[in-house]
Design an enzyme around this catalytic site. Structure first.
Site, short mmCIF file in Angstrom:
data_model
loop_
_atom_site.label_atom_id
_atom_site.label_comp_id
_atom_site.label_asym_id
_atom_site.label_seq_id
_atom_site.Cartn_x
_atom_site.Cartn_y
_atom_site.Cartn_z
N HIS A 132 0.78 -1.24 0.00
CA HIS A 132 0.00 0.00 0.00
C HIS A 132 0.81 1.28 0.00
CE1 HIS A 132 -0.14 -0.10 4.74
NE2 HIS A 132 1.04 -0.36 4.25
N HIS A 133 2.14 1.20 0.07
CA HIS A 133 2.95 2.44 0.08
C HIS A 133 3.37 2.88 -1.32
CE1 HIS A 133 3.07 2.37 4.38
NE2 HIS A 133 3.78 1.27 4.45
N GLY A 134 3.22 2.03 -2.32
CA GLY A 134 3.63 2.41 -3.66
C GLY A 134 2.85 3.63 -4.14
N HIS A 172 0.37 3.57 7.94
CA HIS A 172 -0.68 4.28 7.20
C HIS A 172 -0.71 3.83 5.74
CE1 HIS A 172 -2.01 8.20 5.10
NE2 HIS A 172 -3.08 7.57 5.53
N ASP A 174 -0.79 5.09 2.90
CA ASP A 174 -0.60 6.39 2.27
C ASP A 174 -0.71 6.35 0.75
OD1 ASP A 174 1.77 4.90 2.17
OD2 ASP A 174 3.07 6.66 2.31
#
Length: 391
Positions: A132-134, A172, A174
């Site tokens: 989910h950070h990509g 998070h 993000d």
């Protein structure tokens, strides 16, 4: 629907490997799949399916073309990794075949989303996903391509008008929030350790969505040290009411196992039993608000023997309609496999021995001096009025 659930799996996803000593050891994926097989979840109502890697046209639903090109170049020759794209860093070292492995993981999440939207199955799981950070134009936090964002984007492309993304990773979510910051069709909810104490230092309650999409980002920033009771209290104080107001057609959830008290990279104190309880809650919420349409992804998790395989096997079992009693003994064959691969001793049961309980935020009241309740109230005050809800 032809079946209850699909598990997206291709052994080649274990090629997503940043190298020896990196926290994201792909053995966690292999051991999870072996535990799924040891419980024979891959039989009966759960169909194991390998989707194709995401092609460039799919990757471009989220990622910039120049970034995809940079990943391809670094994949062919890690020595030319471009740091300006977050490639070749300590978090995201370049490795041969990086594009292919990343696109394969993305393809599994996109395939899961397609199967659920078509009605082939009610639920689909890709525990190799949840990266989910990509970002659209760069790698970050062990994540090259953001399969979670791509799954949501594909649902929108197929005609979905309201998609809810629920992220319970300790970090998070993000990248997903950034991708859909100005898109009112997507509600992103993230429960994570407070940005003061953990990467990526975002996910403040004041982050509520961009222009035209106000109230479509909800962030619960939990104090370090939060355990089962507080984590579950926060989840149930925010997620069900927002989903009830938003009425999503599909729920995509990310189940990073790094909230666990044994995880070496974060500071929450959540048990396997509470993680299982949240997986069950997401399953129930999908049936309550989204006609059962549920795409469940993995995520972080760096206690690669003790925690991750058991947590995601519970997730898979819940999606398959064959939940595993926490008191169940771990199959001996799997414990032998763990020792063979890692020289570590495996856990004996599918539980940490906890019975998670929590007090309801609305019915039982809240303590304005309690840091956990302050975090919950900050989120409710920031987001709930946009949905016609009382904070």
């Amino acid at each position: 629907m032809s079946g209850r659930a699909q598990l997206m799996w291709d052994e080649a996803v274990t090629g997503y490997d940043f190298g020896s000593g990196h926290p994201m050891d792909p053995v966690r994926l292999a051991l999870t799949m072996r535990l799924v097989e040891a419980f024979e979840l891959d039989r009966g109502p759960l169909e194991v399916v390998a989707a194709k890697p995401a092609g460039d046209s799919t990757l471009r639903l989220v990622h910039r073309e120049d970034y995809i090109g940079a990943v391809r170049r670094a994949s062919a020759d890690p020595a030319v990794a471009d740091l300006s794209y977050g490639l070749g860093t300590a978090d995201d070292p370049a490795f041969a075949g990086m594009h292919e492995a990343s696109a394969l993981i993305a393809g599994q999440s996109v395939g899961a989303a397609e199967a659920v939207w078509r009605g082939d199955v009610a639920h689909a799981v890709n525990f190799a996903g949840g990266l989910h950070h990509g970002m659209p134009g760069g790698a970050a936090g062990f994540c090259i391509y953001n399969d979670a964002s791509l799954a949501v984007a594909r649902l929108l492309e197929l005609g979905a008008e309201r998609v809810a993304y629920v992220d319970v990773d300790v970090h998070h979510g993000d990248g997903v929030q950034a991708t859909f910051w100005e898109d009112p069709r997507v509600l992103t909810i993230s429960l994570h350790e407070h940005p003061r104490t953990l990467f990526p230092q975002t996910g403040w309650p004041e982050e509520t969505g961009g222009e035209g999409a106000e109230g479509t980002a909800a962030n619960v920033a939990l104090p370090a040290g939060t355990g089962d009771e507080g984590w579950l209290r926060a989840f149930h104080a925010v997620v069900p009411e927002l989903l009830g107001a938003f009425r999503p057609q599909v729920i995509v959830s990310q189940h990073g196992a790094d909230t666990h008290f044994e995880d070496p990279l974060a500071h929450l104190a959540v048990s396997l039993d509470a993680q299982r309880a949240v997986a069950e809650a997401c399953h129930d919420l999908a049936h309550r608000y989204a006609d059962g349409r549920w795409v469940a992804l993995g995520g972080g998790g760096y206690a690669v023997v003790d925690v991750v395989p058991r947590s995601w096997t519970h997730l898979t079992a819940i999606a398959a309609g064959r939940p595993i009693d926490p008191a169940t003994m771990v199959p001996e064959s799997w414990r032998h496999e763990v020792f063979r691969r890692t020289r570590q001793l495996a856990p004996h049961r599918m539980t940490d021995g906890r019975t998670p309980q929590w007090r309801d935020f609305v019915d039982d009241g809240y303590d304005p001096a309690d840091r956990l309740d302050q975090a919950v109230l900050a989120t409710r005050r920031a987001v709930f009025p946009s949905h016609g809800l009382l904070p």
